[in-house]
Design a protein around this motif. Sequence first.
Motif, short mmCIF file in Angstrom:
data_model
loop_
_atom_site.label_atom_id
_atom_site.label_comp_id
_atom_site.label_asym_id
_atom_site.label_seq_id
_atom_site.Cartn_x
_atom_site.Cartn_y
_atom_site.Cartn_z
N THR A 72 0.86 -1.18 0.00
CA THR A 72 0.00 0.00 0.00
C THR A 72 0.90 1.23 0.00
O THR A 72 2.03 1.19 0.47
CB THR A 72 -0.93 0.04 1.23
N MET A 73 0.39 2.32 -0.57
CA MET A 73 1.15 3.55 -0.62
C MET A 73 0.20 4.72 -0.41
O MET A 73 -0.87 4.77 -1.02
CB MET A 73 1.84 3.72 -1.98
N VAL A 74 0.58 5.64 0.46
CA VAL A 74 -0.10 6.91 0.59
C VAL A 74 0.81 7.91 -0.10
O VAL A 74 2.01 7.96 0.22
CB VAL A 74 -0.30 7.29 2.08
N ALA A 75 0.27 8.67 -1.05
CA ALA A 75 1.14 9.53 -1.85
C ALA A 75 0.54 10.90 -2.08
O ALA A 75 -0.68 11.07 -2.09
CB ALA A 75 1.40 8.86 -3.20
N SER A 76 1.40 11.88 -2.23
CA SER A 76 1.02 13.22 -2.66
C SER A 76 2.17 13.75 -3.49
O SER A 76 3.20 13.08 -3.63
CB SER A 76 0.78 14.13 -1.44
N ARG A 77 2.05 14.94 -4.00
CA ARG A 77 3.14 15.51 -4.80
C ARG A 77 4.39 15.76 -3.95
O ARG A 77 5.48 15.88 -4.47
CB ARG A 77 2.69 16.82 -5.44
N ARG A 78 4.21 15.83 -2.65
CA ARG A 78 5.35 16.10 -1.75
C ARG A 78 6.10 14.84 -1.37
O ARG A 78 7.18 14.91 -0.80
CB ARG A 78 4.87 16.80 -0.50
N GLY A 79 5.52 13.66 -1.62
CA GLY A 79 6.21 12.43 -1.26
C GLY A 79 5.24 11.28 -1.10
O GLY A 79 4.06 11.41 -1.42
N PHE A 80 5.75 10.17 -0.59
CA PHE A 80 4.88 9.01 -0.40
C PHE A 80 5.37 8.17 0.76
O PHE A 80 6.52 8.26 1.18
CB PHE A 80 4.80 8.16 -1.67
N LEU A 81 4.45 7.36 1.28
CA LEU A 81 4.75 6.41 2.33
C LEU A 81 4.36 5.05 1.80
O LEU A 81 3.20 4.80 1.48
CB LEU A 81 3.96 6.74 3.60
N LEU A 82 5.34 4.17 1.65
CA LEU A 82 5.13 2.86 1.06
C LEU A 82 5.19 1.80 2.15
O LEU A 82 6.07 1.83 2.99
CB LEU A 82 6.23 2.58 0.02
N ARG A 83 4.26 0.89 2.13
CA ARG A 83 4.22 -0.20 3.09
C ARG A 83 4.09 -1.50 2.34
O ARG A 83 3.28 -1.63 1.43
CB ARG A 83 3.03 -0.02 4.02
N SER A 84 4.88 -2.49 2.73
CA SER A 84 4.84 -3.78 2.07
C SER A 84 4.66 -4.88 3.10
O SER A 84 5.25 -4.84 4.17
CB SER A 84 6.14 -4.02 1.30
N ARG A 85 3.85 -5.86 2.77
CA ARG A 85 3.67 -7.03 3.63
C ARG A 85 4.59 -8.17 3.19
O ARG A 85 4.50 -9.26 3.72
CB ARG A 85 2.23 -7.52 3.54
N GLN A 86 5.43 -7.93 2.23
CA GLN A 86 6.31 -8.97 1.74
C GLN A 86 7.40 -9.22 2.78
O GLN A 86 8.01 -8.29 3.28
CB GLN A 86 6.90 -8.56 0.40
N GLU A 87 7.62 -10.49 3.08
CA GLU A 87 8.62 -10.83 4.09
C GLU A 87 10.01 -10.57 3.55
O GLU A 87 10.26 -10.59 2.35
CB GLU A 87 8.46 -12.29 4.49
#
Length: 185
Positions: A72-87
């Motif tokens: 999942t990713m929360v994003a805007s023009r200023r940046g993003f926060l990426l989260r992965s459930r992959q081990e």
Amino acid sequence: MRDAEAPVIIGIAGFSGSGKSCLAEALVREAAAQGLRVAYLKHDGHADEAADDWEKPGSDTARAAQAGASVTMVASRRGFLLRSRQEGGFREWFAAIRAVADVDVVIAEGGKREVHAKIAVVRGEDEWRRLLAAGATAIAAVVSSDWAPEGFPVPVFRPHQARDLLAWWRDRWREGALVAPTISG
């Protein structure tokens, strides 16, 4: 394995309350002041065993994760926060940072048993011995506010010496001297 295009990786290991996060922040501040692009990676060993609660409850990304999204990713023009459930572990996390960001330095806190070179942050000889007994490897330097053994096999810095430590580390990295473990238990 080190490659010329890869960022400098500065690992930091120690026990809870030893000053790892304070050192990491000082190194980030110093590197950024020198114009370097810095990534900070924090391994949360407690989260390895805890429930998956990283998402804000009820958020769109939390609902997508519950529905089965592995990233999942929360994003805007200023940046993003990426989260992965992959081990994975540090190797995969370093690769992920390289894939999404162009940085010069990665400050990686945690992972005392990992093979990348790291700084041990300790509050004295007893804590140093406990860290080695806990399986810490690849210690290339030590940071301690109150312990400075003579004739120690790796340099010992004080917490306020972030500039000196960063310069020493970057020089050794360029020489290829921080690829393999320097000290082990």
